[in-house]
Design a protein around this motif. Structure first.
Motif, mmCIF file in Angstrom:
data_model
loop_
_atom_site.group_PDB
_atom_site.id
_atom_site.type_symbol
_atom_site.label_atom_id
_atom_site.label_comp_id
_atom_site.label_asym_id
_atom_site.label_seq_id
_atom_site.Cartn_x
_atom_site.Cartn_y
_atom_site.Cartn_z
ATOM 1 N N TYR A 163 -24.616 0.472 12.982
ATOM 2 C CA TYR A 163 -25.012 -0.425 14.228
ATOM 3 C C TYR A 163 -25.209 0.641 15.388
ATOM 4 C CZ TYR A 163 -23.861 -4.533 16.967
ATOM 5 O OH TYR A 163 -24.157 -5.503 18.178
ATOM 6 N N VAL A 196 -20.816 0.904 10.129
ATOM 7 C CA VAL A 196 -19.941 -0.078 10.303
ATOM 8 C C VAL A 196 -19.505 -0.774 8.901
ATOM 9 C CG1 VAL A 196 -20.479 -0.851 12.455
ATOM 10 C CG2 VAL A 196 -21.736 -1.810 10.759
ATOM 11 N N MET A 197 -20.280 -0.394 7.809
ATOM 12 C CA MET A 197 -19.971 -1.008 6.560
ATOM 13 C C MET A 197 -20.584 0.164 5.459
ATOM 14 S SD MET A 197 -20.395 -2.840 3.510
ATOM 15 C CE MET A 197 -22.205 -2.959 3.671
ATOM 16 N N ARG A 198 -19.885 0.270 4.369
ATOM 17 C CA ARG A 198 -20.361 0.978 3.261
ATOM 18 C C ARG A 198 -19.967 0.528 2.125
ATOM 19 N NH1 ARG A 198 -21.382 6.630 1.980
ATOM 20 N NH2 ARG A 198 -21.557 7.031 4.125
ATOM 21 N N ALA A 199 -21.026 0.230 0.988
ATOM 22 C CA ALA A 199 -20.529 -0.313 -0.100
ATOM 23 C C ALA A 199 -20.959 0.445 -1.300
ATOM 24 C CB ALA A 199 -20.934 -1.617 -0.453
ATOM 25 N N GLU A 200 -20.323 0.464 -2.352
ATOM 26 C CA GLU A 200 -20.559 1.209 -3.536
ATOM 27 C C GLU A 200 -20.929 0.085 -4.769
ATOM 28 O OE1 GLU A 200 -17.289 4.657 -3.187
ATOM 29 O OE2 GLU A 200 -17.614 3.658 -5.266
ATOM 30 N N PHE A 218 -26.121 -9.077 -0.901
ATOM 31 C CA PHE A 218 -24.647 -8.686 -0.409
ATOM 32 C C PHE A 218 -24.500 -9.298 1.037
ATOM 33 C CE2 PHE A 218 -21.069 -5.988 -0.932
ATOM 34 C CZ PHE A 218 -20.437 -5.682 0.177
ATOM 35 N N THR A 219 -23.435 -10.096 1.325
ATOM 36 C CA THR A 219 -23.157 -10.717 2.560
ATOM 37 C C THR A 219 -21.698 -10.231 2.943
ATOM 38 O OG1 THR A 219 -23.912 -12.753 1.626
ATOM 39 C CG2 THR A 219 -22.792 -12.773 3.595
ATOM 40 N N PHE A 220 -21.791 -9.714 4.462
ATOM 41 C CA PHE A 220 -20.420 -9.354 5.135
ATOM 42 C C PHE A 220 -20.393 -9.449 6.732
ATOM 43 C CE2 PHE A 220 -22.611 -5.527 7.270
ATOM 44 C CZ PHE A 220 -23.998 -5.515 6.478
ATOM 45 N N THR A 221 -19.649 -9.348 7.267
ATOM 46 C CA THR A 221 -19.716 -9.499 8.923
ATOM 47 C C THR A 221 -19.625 -8.263 9.654
ATOM 48 O OG1 THR A 221 -17.257 -9.929 8.535
ATOM 49 C CG2 THR A 221 -18.477 -11.596 8.422
ATOM 50 N N THR A 222 -19.864 -8.314 10.854
ATOM 51 C CA THR A 222 -19.886 -7.443 11.588
ATOM 52 C C THR A 222 -19.481 -7.793 13.134
ATOM 53 O OG1 THR A 222 -20.295 -4.945 12.347
ATOM 54 C CG2 THR A 222 -22.080 -6.691 12.286
ATOM 55 N N VAL A 223 -18.671 -6.994 14.032
ATOM 56 C CA VAL A 223 -18.721 -7.829 15.131
ATOM 57 C C VAL A 223 -19.841 -7.252 16.381
ATOM 58 C CG1 VAL A 223 -17.368 -7.477 17.525
ATOM 59 C CG2 VAL A 223 -16.180 -7.400 15.117
ATOM 60 N N SER A 274 -17.181 -1.703 -4.246
ATOM 61 C CA SER A 274 -16.343 -1.293 -3.416
ATOM 62 C C SER A 274 -16.993 -1.320 -2.067
ATOM 63 C CB SER A 274 -15.853 0.020 -3.525
ATOM 64 O OG SER A 274 -15.055 0.104 -4.712
ATOM 65 N N ALA A 275 -16.166 -2.035 -1.048
ATOM 66 C CA ALA A 275 -16.820 -1.998 0.388
ATOM 67 C C ALA A 275 -15.725 -1.387 1.313
ATOM 68 C CB ALA A 275 -17.124 -3.496 0.770
ATOM 69 N N ARG A 276 -16.326 -0.351 1.958
ATOM 70 C CA ARG A 276 -15.344 0.098 3.139
ATOM 71 C C ARG A 276 -15.769 -0.623 4.482
ATOM 72 N NH1 ARG A 276 -12.556 3.385 0.937
ATOM 73 N NH2 ARG A 276 -13.356 4.044 -1.151
ATOM 74 N N ARG A 329 -14.397 -2.901 13.057
ATOM 75 C CA ARG A 329 -15.792 -3.497 13.368
ATOM 76 C C ARG A 329 -16.202 -4.575 12.582
ATOM 77 N NH1 ARG A 329 -19.829 0.307 16.598
ATOM 78 N NH2 ARG A 329 -20.530 -1.551 16.719
ATOM 79 N N ALA A 330 -15.820 -4.858 11.444
ATOM 80 C CA ALA A 330 -16.274 -5.810 10.585
ATOM 81 C C ALA A 330 -15.782 -7.243 11.178
ATOM 82 C CB ALA A 330 -15.466 -5.785 9.135
ATOM 83 N N MET A 374 -14.324 -9.698 4.690
ATOM 84 C CA MET A 374 -14.850 -10.393 3.602
ATOM 85 C C MET A 374 -16.208 -9.900 3.030
ATOM 86 S SD MET A 374 -17.992 -12.020 4.505
ATOM 87 C CE MET A 374 -18.446 -13.401 3.680
ATOM 88 N N LEU A 375 -16.405 -10.205 1.782
ATOM 89 C CA LEU A 375 -17.718 -9.750 1.140
ATOM 90 C C LEU A 375 -18.288 -10.946 0.224
ATOM 91 C CD1 LEU A 375 -17.695 -8.804 -1.768
ATOM 92 C CD2 LEU A 375 -16.664 -6.758 -0.847
ATOM 93 N N ALA A 376 -19.498 -10.933 0.083
ATOM 94 C CA ALA A 376 -20.040 -11.930 -0.995
ATOM 95 C C ALA A 376 -21.066 -11.182 -1.610
ATOM 96 C CB ALA A 376 -20.439 -13.160 -0.426
ATOM 97 N N THR A 377 -21.315 -11.579 -2.862
ATOM 98 C CA THR A 377 -22.232 -10.665 -3.726
ATOM 99 C C THR A 377 -22.608 -11.667 -4.976
ATOM 100 O OG1 THR A 377 -23.228 -8.692 -4.854
ATOM 101 C CG2 THR A 377 -20.944 -9.087 -4.983
#
Lengths: 730, 106, 154
Positions: free
Chosen positions: B53, B58-62, B73-78, C99-101, C105-106, C110-113
Motif C-alpha cells: 500500500y 501490508v500483507m504477505r501470503a505463502e 485470495f480475500t483479505f482486509t486492509t485499513v 500462511s498469511a502475515r 494494518r489488516a 481474516m483470510l478466505a481462499t
C-alpha cells in the motif's frame, strides 16, 4: 410400507412437507436432555427408531433403496434386535442436512460397493438393541420393578413374575427419556437365533412398484415447477462457445435458455417436451478441444502398446513369473479386451431444485444423499444450514448415482438463475447415454508357462487400460505413487477382492492408460473384466494342459477353501461330472469380490455356430450371513440380467471424441424370453466378515458362458460384446 | 499466460477496513498429478502473494500446492491514505505477475 | 518437511530407473507430519484452542476447489493483533496449505481462499498473536466419496 406419502401416479402434486418423510421439517433438535421429535410429534427413542402410540415402528435408513432391497434388509436387522412386531415396521430416510446438523449420527449415506448391509449392520443392530433396552427400562420404571424381570417380544414388554404387559407404543415417550446404554456393551443376537433377519420376508415397496404408485425422481412434481432439458458438450472436456437463444425463445412454453457451468446449455419450459423440442432446435456451438480427434481405434492402439510396456504398476506378485515363463517348456498367451459401457439406468438422470438466497433444496434419486448435499453446497454457495436434499426412489443406480452428482450440480446451477421457482432437470435418454460415467476400457495380455509335465509354473497378467480412481479420486492414486489399487479387483493379493488361486510364480500388473472419456463405477466395477480375463484364461490353460477346467482349477485352490466351496457347489449343482443334456455345453467361473465368494456354472446350446441359448445357470454365493435369502436370489438373477446383457450386446464406442451409442437401438438389453433359469445356492458360514451382494455375483456369468461357448463351438472369444462377433442371444 | 483480477473499492473513508479480493489465473500444478500415460507432472505453483500500500507491505501470503487452481485470495486492509494498492504474485519457473489499483481515501 | 523430503527421494529413485513397484511411496501427510509442520511455526510453544474460526463446507464432493475462510478475534491494534494465520491439513499430500502475515494494518484478522481437500480429515488453522501466543481452530470435513472407497483400499 415406506414412509413415502400416499402418492399415486395420477396425483403428482406433493407438498414439500410431505416429501422425504415428515422428518425433514419440524425436527426439533434438543438442547440438553430433551427428546427429539419427528414432525408428527412422535418422540425418537434414538436416531434409529421412532415408535408411534399405535406401535408403528419407524426405522431410519441412511442408505438408498434402488431395487437391491437394502431398506428392507436394514429394517430387518433393526427389528430383530428391537424385538418388535414386523407387521408394524415402516422406514424413512433422514436427510443429509439433519445428518450434518446432528454430527453424522446416521453415519455414511453412500450406497455402493455392495456396502449397504455389510458396513452398517453392526451399528444399526446396536441402534435396535439400545431402543429395546430403553423401552424395557421405561416399562420397568413405570412398574417399579427391576428391568431384568422384564422381557420384550413382538412389541410387547412383559413383567415375567406378575404377567403385566405394556405395548411399545405406550412407553415410547418415556423410553425416549431413558439414558441410552453404551453401544459398545450391547449384546447382539446370534444370527442362529434370528426370527426376522435371515428370513425371506417380502420387501416393502414391491406392491407400489407393480401398481405404479412408486414415485421416482422422474415422476416428481412441485407446484409452479418448470422443466429443463439440457445438452452438455458431447465431446468430453469441450466448452460452450456460443448459443443462439433468440432462435427458440419464442417457441411454445419456453421460459429461459441458460448456460449451465462452462460445458452445457439448458432450455427451461412449462413442460419437459417443450423444453426438449426447443433444445433440439437451439443452435449451440461447442469448442470441442483437442479430444475431438479421439476414437475407439486410437484408444485401442494406445492400450495395445501398454500390453508390452516396460513400466506397469504391480498389483499382485510372488516369485518370478517372467523368469518362470521364459524358461517354460510350453507357453500359452492370449489377449483379451473389454469395452466402455454405460449404466443405462431405466430412469435417466434427473434432479429438481429450488433456489433462493435463503434456502436451496434438491429432490433427487441418489445413491448417496450426502454426496448430493455436497454438490448442492458447492453449486449454491450457501451454508449447510440453508440447504437440504430429499432422497427420492431410484429407477436404477448401479454406480451412476453415487459418486457422480453432475445432474444435481446442473439443476442447482439452473435453479440459481430462476430464483424462487422449482426446476426439474431431466436428461433425455440420448443425453444419459452420452454423458455416462463409463465402465473403463481395458485390454489384458495373459501368459502362462508350463513345464514338460504340463504343470503351470508361472502366470503373468498384464492389464492395459483406464483407471477409474485416477479420474475420480486422484488422491488415492497419488497416495500409492501412481498406482490404482482398484484395477486389481478380483485378482488382488489380499483383502475383499483377493485372487482365489495360489500360483507358483505370479505377476499381475497394470499399465495405466487414461483417456478423456470419464470413467465410473459400473456395477461390479473391475471384477467384470478381471473375471473374464482370469477365468477364461484358466480354461485356456486347462485346455492346453489337457485337463478338465474344474480339476485344473482345484489344484491351485488348496489355500482358498471358500472359493473352492462355491466352485464345488456350482459344479455339483450343474452336474459337472455327469453328461450335459443333449446339445448343451457347460462353462464355469469363480471369484472373490466385495468380501463374498461367488461362482457360476451354465449350460448353453449354440445353433448355427452363433445363436446362443443360455438354458440354466447355477450360482453359488458365500456372503457370510444372509439377511434376506429371497432378496439374495433376486439380486443374483438380476445381476445376470445386467451382466449377460453387457456380455452379448453392450459397448460404447468413441468417434470424434464422443460416445456413438445414443439409445437402446444400438445399446440393447436382454428380454424376459432370453433369461435362463437361475438356481441359487447361498452359503452362510458366518464369521467376522459380512460379504456384499449387490455386485460380486455379476462377474461370473460372462466367463462361464464364454467358456461354455468354446466347448460348444471350438471358438475362443476374447473380446466382448459378443454381437461384435456375430453372436446373438436367443 | 497469467491474468489477474482485483476487486478493491475505488473510495473509502480514512480508517475504514476494506475487503480486497484477488484472483490470478494459474493451474497450480501440485507435482502429484500424472499424465494419461502415467508420468509425473512436475510442480508449478504460485509460491508467494504480497500486497503493498503505497510501497509499504501490508500483507504477505505463502501458497502451497493445496491452494486450488486459479487462486482466489480475500483479505482486509485499513484504508489509510489515497494512493496505489499493488499486488505481486511470484512462483515456480520464475513466474512474476503484478497488478495494482488506485484508491481515494477521504 | 518429511513428506516433501520423501517425495523428492521418490522422484530421485524414478530418475535412477528403479522398478516402479518399489516406488509406491505414500504421497500423503499424516497427523504426525501435520503436528511437525505446526511445530515448525510455533517453535514448540503451546497452542490453545479458541479465538480462531475456521469455515469449510462440512461435506465435500470432489475436493478440487473448496472454499475456506479463517477469522480470528482480535482488536488488530499495534499492541494486540494477529501476526500470522497458518492453515494445515492432516491427510493432504503435504501438511501446509497457506500462511498469511498480517499486522495492525489488516484491520481484521481474516483470510478466505479456495483449497484442495484430498480426503475426509481435520483441517486446522493456527493464529500467531503479537503477544507470542498461538491459538487454533479446526474443522472436520467429510469427502463423500472417500467413505465408500477407503475402507476397501489401503
Amino acid at each position: 410400507m415406506t414412509a413415502m406419502p400416499k402418492i399415486n401416479r395420477r396425483s403428482f402434486i406433493l407438498s414439500t412437507a410431505a416429501v422425504g418423510g415428515g422428518l425433514a421439517l419440524g425436527l426439533r433438535l434438543p438442547f440438553g436432555p430433551e427428546v427429539v421429535l419427528a414432525q408428527d410429534g412422535t418422540p425418537e427413542i434414538n436416531a434409529w427408531v421412532v415408535i408411534r402410540p399405535d406401535d408403528t415402528v419407524v426405522v431410519r435408513v441412511a442408505r438408498s433403496e434402488m431395487g437391491q432391497g437394502t431398506i428392507t434388509g436394514l429394517a430387518q436387522l433393526v427389528a430383530e434386535e428391537l424385538e418388535c412386531d414386523w407387521a408394524k415396521v415402516t422406514t424413512e430416510y433422514p436427510t443429509p442436512g439433519q445428518n450434518v446438523a446432528r454430527k453424522r449420527v446416521w453415519g455414511d449415506f453412500s450406497t455402493g460397493g455392495s456396502r449397504g448391509i455389510r458396513t452398517s449392520h453392526d451399528y444399526v443392530r446396536r441402534g435396535g438393541a439400545a431402543a429395546r433396552i430403553m423401552l424395557t427400562q421405561a416399562a420397568a420404571d413405570q412398574w417399579k420393578v427391576p428391568a431384568a424381570e422384564c422381557v420384550a417380544a413382538n412389541s410387547v414388554i412383559t413383567h415375567k413374575p406378575s404377567g403385566r404387559t405394556v405395548r411399545y407404543g405406550q412407553v415410547a415417550e418415556a423410553a425416549a427419556k431413558v439414558p441410552a446404554p453404551d453401544a459398545k456393551t450391547l449384546q447382539l443376537k446370534d444370527p442362529k437365533n434370528w426370527k426376522i433377519a435371515g428370513k425371506p420376508l417380502k420387501r416393502f415397496n414391491t406392491v407400489d412398484k407393480v401398481t405404479g404408485k412408486q414415485v421416482y425422481g422422474f415422476d416428481f412434481k412441485l407446484p409452479g415447477m418448470l422443466n429443463a432439458a439440457i445438452k452438455e458438450s458431447p465431446v468430453f472436456g469441450g466448452k460452450v462457445k456460443s448459443f443462439d437463444a433468440a432462435k427458440v425463445s419464442g417457441m411454445k412454453g419456453v421460459r429461459r435458455v441458460v448456460q449451465v457451468g462452462d460445458t452445457a446449455v439448458a432450455v427451461v419450459a412449462d413442460t419437459w417436451w417443450q423444453a426438449k423440442t426447443a433444445l433440439d432446435a437451439l443452435p449451440i456451438v461447442f469448442d470441442e478441444g483437442p479430444n475431438a480427434k479421439v476414437s475407439s481405434a486410437s484408444i485401442a492402439e494406445i492400450l495395445k502398446a501398454g500390453l508390452d510396456a516396460e513400466q506397469a504398476f504391480v498389483g499382485n506378485q510372488n516369485g518370478d513369473a517372467k523368469a518362470a515363463i521364459a524358461g517354460a517348456a510350453k507357453k500359452i498367451e492370449a489377449v483379451y479386451s473389454y469395452p466402455y459401457q454405460n449404466h443405462v439406468c431405466m430412469e435417466p438422470m434427473n434432479a429438481t431444485a429450488r433456489y433462493t438466497a435463503d434456502k436451496c433444496e434438491v429432490w433427487v434419486p441418489t445413491q448417496d444423499g450426502e454426496a448430493s448435499f455436497a454438490a448442492l453446497l458447492a453449486a449454491s454457495g450457501l451454508p449447510a444450514d440453508k440447504c437440504e436434499v430429499y432422497k427420492l426412489d431410484l429407477g436404477g443406480g448401479f454406480g451412476r448415482r453415487g459418486a457422480f452428482q453432475d445432474y444435481v450440480t446442473q439443476a442447482v446451477q439452473i435453479a440459481k438463475q430462476i430464483p424462487g421457482t422449482p426446476v426439474k432437470l431431466l436428461w433425455s435418454r440420448e443425453e444419459d447415454m452420452r454423458q455416462g460415467r463409463f465402465h473403463p476400457v481395458m485390454q489384458c495380455k495373459l501368459t502362462g508357462g508350463f513345464d514338460a509335465a504340463n504343470n503351470l509354473t508361472g502366470l503373468h497378467m498384464r492389464l492395459s487400460g483406464q483407471s477409474i480412481l485416477a479420474a475420480v479420486r486422484p488422491a488415492i492414486v497419488e497416495k500409492q505413487g501412481g498406482r490404482d489399487p482398484l484395477s486389481f479387483q478380483g485378482v488382488a493379493d489380499a483383502g475383499e477382492h483377493a485372487i482365489g488361486y495360489g500360483f507358483p510364480n505370479l505377476l499381475i500388473d497394470h499399465a495405466m492408460r487414461n483417456t478423456h472419456v470419464p470413467p465410473g463405477f459400473w456395477r461390479g466395477v473391475n471384477i467384470n473384466q478381471n473375471a473374464i480375463f482370469i477365468e477364461c484364461f484358466m480354461d485356456e490353460l486347462a485346455h492346453a494342459a489337457g485337463q478338465d477346467p474344474v480339476a485344473f482349477r482345484r489344484k491351485f485352490m488348496e489355500k482358498y477353501p471358500r472359493n473352492l466351496a462355491v466352485l464345488n457347489a456350482v459344479a455339483e449343482g450343474i452336474g459337472w461330472d455327469k453328461p450335459a443334456p443333449r446339445g448343451q455345453h457347460r462353462g464355469i467361473a469363480q471369484m472373490k469380490a466385495f468380501d463374498s465368494f461367488v461362482a457360476a456354472a451354465c449350460e448353453i446350446s449354440v445353433q448355427g455356430g452363433n445363436k446362443v441359448k443360455v438354458h440354466r445357470i447355477v450360482a453359488a454365493t458365500d456372503c457370510g450371513y444372509a439377511v434376506n435369502p429371497a432378496q439374495i436370489e433376486r439380486q443374483v438373477a438380476g445381476s445376470f440380467v445386467y451382466g449377460l446383457s453387457a456380455l452379448f450386446m453392450q459397448e460404447c464406442t468413441v468417434k470424434d471424441g464422443r460416445i456413438e451409442q445414443e439409445n437402446f437401438h444400438t445399446y440393447n438389453s436382454m428380454r424376459i424370453a432370453q433369461m435362463p433359469k437361475v438356481e441359487t445356492i447361498i452359503l452362510q458360514p458366518g464369521g467376522t466378515v459380512w460379504g456384499g451382494i449387490g455386485e460380486p455375483t455379476i462377474c461370473v456369468a460372462a466367463p462361464a458362458v464364454l467358456n461354455a461357448f468354446f466347448k460348444a463351438t471350438g471358438r475362443r472369444i476374447r473380446s466382448v460384446p459378443l454381437k461384435n462377433h456375430g453372436i446373438e442371444l436367443v | 499466460m497469467a491474468d489477474a483480477v482485483i476487486s478493491v473499492p475505488a473510495t473509502a473513508k480514512r480508517g475504514e477496513v476494506i475487503e480486497i479480493k484477488a484472483l490470478v489465473r494459474h493451474a497450480m500444478e501440485t507435482g502429484f498429478r500424472r499424465t494419461q500415460l502415467g508420468e509425473l507432472i512436475p510442480r508449478d505453483i504460485i509460491r508467494q502473494f504480497t500486497c503493498t500500500y503505497n510501497g509499504v507491505e501490508v500483507m504477505r501470503a505463502e501458497f502451497h500446492p493445496a491452494i486450488a487452481a486459479n487462486p482466489l485470495f480475500t483479505f482486509t486492509t485499513v484504508a489509510t491514505e489515497s494512493g496505489t494498492i499493488a499486488f505481486r504474485w511470484t512462483g515456480d519457473k520464475g513466474l512474476v505477475v503484478t497488478e495494482s489499483a488506485a484508491i481515494t481515501v477521504t | 518437511m518429511n513428506a516433501r523430503r520423501r517425495f523428492l527421494t521418490a522422484a530421485g529413485c524414478f530418475a535412477a530407473g528403479a522398478p516402479l513397484a518399489l516406488l509406491a511411496r505414500e504421497a500423503r501427510a499424516t497427523p504426525a507430519e501435520m503436528a511437525e509442520a505446526i511445530r515448525q511455526v510455533t517453535g514448540g510453544a503451546p497452542v490453545r484452542a479458541g479465538r480462531v474460526r475456521l469455515d469449510l463446507p462440512p461435506l465435500i464432493e470432489n475436493g478440487n476447489s473448496v472454499p475456506l475462510s479463517v477469522a480470528v478475534e482480535s482488536p488488530m491494534t499495534p499492541a494486540d493483533h494477529v501476526r500470522a494465520i497458518h492453515v494445515f491439513t492432516e491427510k493432504n499430500p503435504l501438511p501446509n496449505v497457506v500462511s498469511a502475515r498480517l499486522g495492525p494494518r489488516a484491520g481484521r484478522a481474516m483470510l478466505a481462499t479456495r483449497v484442495r481437500i484430498a480426503d475426509t480429515q481435520t483441517v486446522t488453522a493456527i493464529a500467531e498473536l503479537s503477544d507470542g501466543t498461538f491459538w487454533s481452530g479446526s474443522m472436520q470435513v467429510v469427502v463423500t466419496l472417500s467413505a465408500c472407497l477407503e475402507e476397501g483400499l489401503i
